[in-house]
Design an enzyme around this catalytic site. Structure first.
Site, PDB file in Angstrom:
ATOM      1  N   LYS A 163     -10.875  -4.610  -6.102  1.00  0.00           N
ATOM      2  CA  LYS A 163     -11.742  -3.438  -6.267  1.00  0.00           C
ATOM      3  C   LYS A 163     -10.917  -2.227  -6.662  1.00  0.00           C
ATOM      4  CE  LYS A 163     -14.371  -4.569  -2.311  1.00  0.00           C
ATOM      5  NZ  LYS A 163     -13.368  -4.267  -1.295  1.00  0.00           N
TER       6      LYS A 163
ATOM      7  N   LYS B  20      -3.858  -9.992  -8.818  1.00  0.00           N
ATOM      8  CA  LYS B  20      -5.184 -10.413  -8.391  1.00  0.00           C
ATOM      9  C   LYS B  20      -6.259  -9.452  -8.870  1.00  0.00           C
ATOM     10  CE  LYS B  20      -6.359  -8.211  -4.056  1.00  0.00           C
ATOM     11  NZ  LYS B  20      -7.760  -8.264  -3.752  1.00  0.00           N
TER      12      LYS B  20
ATOM     13  N   LYS C  32       0.826  -1.214   0.000  1.00  0.00           N
ATOM     14  CA  LYS C  32       0.000   0.000   0.000  1.00  0.00           C
ATOM     15  C   LYS C  32       0.862   1.267   0.000  1.00  0.00           C
ATOM     16  CE  LYS C  32      -4.079  -1.763  -0.262  1.00  0.00           C
ATOM     17  NZ  LYS C  32      -4.843  -2.584   0.647  1.00  0.00           N
TER      18      LYS C  32
END
Ligand code: ATP
Ligand code: MG
Length: 332
Positions: free
Chosen positions: A201, A198, A115
């Site tokens: 969202k 992957k 992140k």
């Protein structure tokens, strides 16, 4: 099973519309588990704030995820469905648990490193403490099982570590160690159709439960492939990703047939994609129709959340009261 002896908890962040990864990695398992265990399924809005701080989007996404939970088959009469921030006990639990989490461990977490690479302009303390908050969500209901996808394995390992540390420190086996759960298979990791990585969202590569049939066809037909199979060489990652999804949505016969054609070198990727699109539509279309029916029903959605918050608070209050006592925070 008639009496529910085990407790299950899981959540999804309201960071966008739910996709096939969320469905096969999480939601489908939730639906199956609700009849066998005491289940808590929540919408992780505190977690969403670590990466998606826009208030208007957050609000809308909470509604979407709730409608998607219900459309996929979660039953508020059977499972407890709530919004994380409707349970402020979670915040207290997280503060108490943070005394048992070491900064070095948090900094080494794979998701944190990932992140901060993705949002270097917003390396907030919430991101760092994400595993503590997640452990609080789980331990506050003293859950035995947590149905999550493979991307959450490390966080769950940290939850077990905090539970052990807490028990050892206070000399009491208060928390059991929650286990990951996936119905009869390995933890699922659904890839995107953009070549690698992957489906997520926040990745911009989702096939959503709310997508129209045409949107699904378009997305699948655009999937990355390769120049064709080469005898003696392993399947390329983009094509393997298509087969991974096919395994979940198509019949074994269809899957085997295309796999054979690949192995023989006679496969046409256009045919593979067409078939995949139709089989995804078979899974998604009925869910989408239910999402559309539920999404606008404010009264029903509010009722579900009010009931869920009340039930979740019962369980959370009991745990937090005991944790306070064990840690020495007692009223005189
Ligand atoms: P974001 O990109 O915002 O992190 P996400 O798509 O990763 O969103 P989460 O809310 O983080 O979704 O995760 C919800 C649940 O869905 C978790 O249990 C997670 O393990 C599962 N999940 C998410 N993506 C996948 C995937 N590609 N394959 C399998 N499971 C997944
Ligand atoms: Mg995620």
């Amino acid at each position: 099973m008639t009496t529910k002896t085990k407790t299950v908890l899981s959540g999804i962040r309201p960071t966008g519309q739910l996709h096939l990864g969320n469905y096969f990695g999480a939601l489908k398992n939730f639906v199956q588990m609700q009849y066998d265990a005491r289940c808590y399924f929540f919408i992780a809005d505190y977690h969403a704030l670590t990466t998606h701080p826009d208030p208007a989007h957050l609000h809308e996404n909470i509604r979407n995820v709730l409608a998607e939970y219900l459309a996929a088959g979660l039953d508020p009469e059977v499972a407890t469905i709530y919004v994380q921030s409707d349970l402020p006990q979670t915040a207290e639990m997280s503060l108490l648990l943070s005394m048992h989490a070491y900064v070095g461990e948090l900094e080494r977490t794979a998701s944190f490193k990932d992140k901060i690479r993705k949002q270097p302009e917003n390396v907030n303390a919430g991101l760092l403490c994400y595993p503590v908050l997640m452990a609080s969500d789980i331990l506050i209901h003293r859950a035995d099982y947590v149905p999550v996808g493979k991307d959450q394995e490390q966080h769950l390992e940290m939850t077990r570590k905090y539970a052990r540390r807490f028990n050892t420190m206070y000399g009491e086996e208060f928390f059991s160690e929650p286990q990951p759960y996936n119905f009869g298979q390995e933890l699922a990791r659904i890839p995107g159709l953009d070549g690698s990585g992957k489906m997520g969202k926040s990745e911009g590569n989702g096939i959503f439960l709310s997508d129209s049939d045409d949107a699904i066809r378009k997305k699948v037909m655009r999937a990355v492939t390769d120049a064709g199979p080469v005898a003696g060489e392993a399947m390329s990652e983009p094509v393997a990703n298509i087969f991974t999804i096919m395994k979940l949505v198509s019949t074994p016969e269809v899957y085997d047939d295309f796999m054979n054609r690949h192995n023989e070198g006679t496969i046409r990727y256009g045919d593979l994609k067409k078939q995949l699109a139709e089989d995804i539509i078979t899974v998604v279309a009925p869910i989408r129709e239910r999402i559309e029916a539920i999404r606008g029903d404010n009264e029903y959605l509010h009722k579900v959340l009010a009931r869920g918050a009340e039930q979740a608070a019962e369980s959370a209050d009991t745990t937090v009261r005991r944790v306070r006592e064990i840690m020495g925070i007692r009223p005189f």
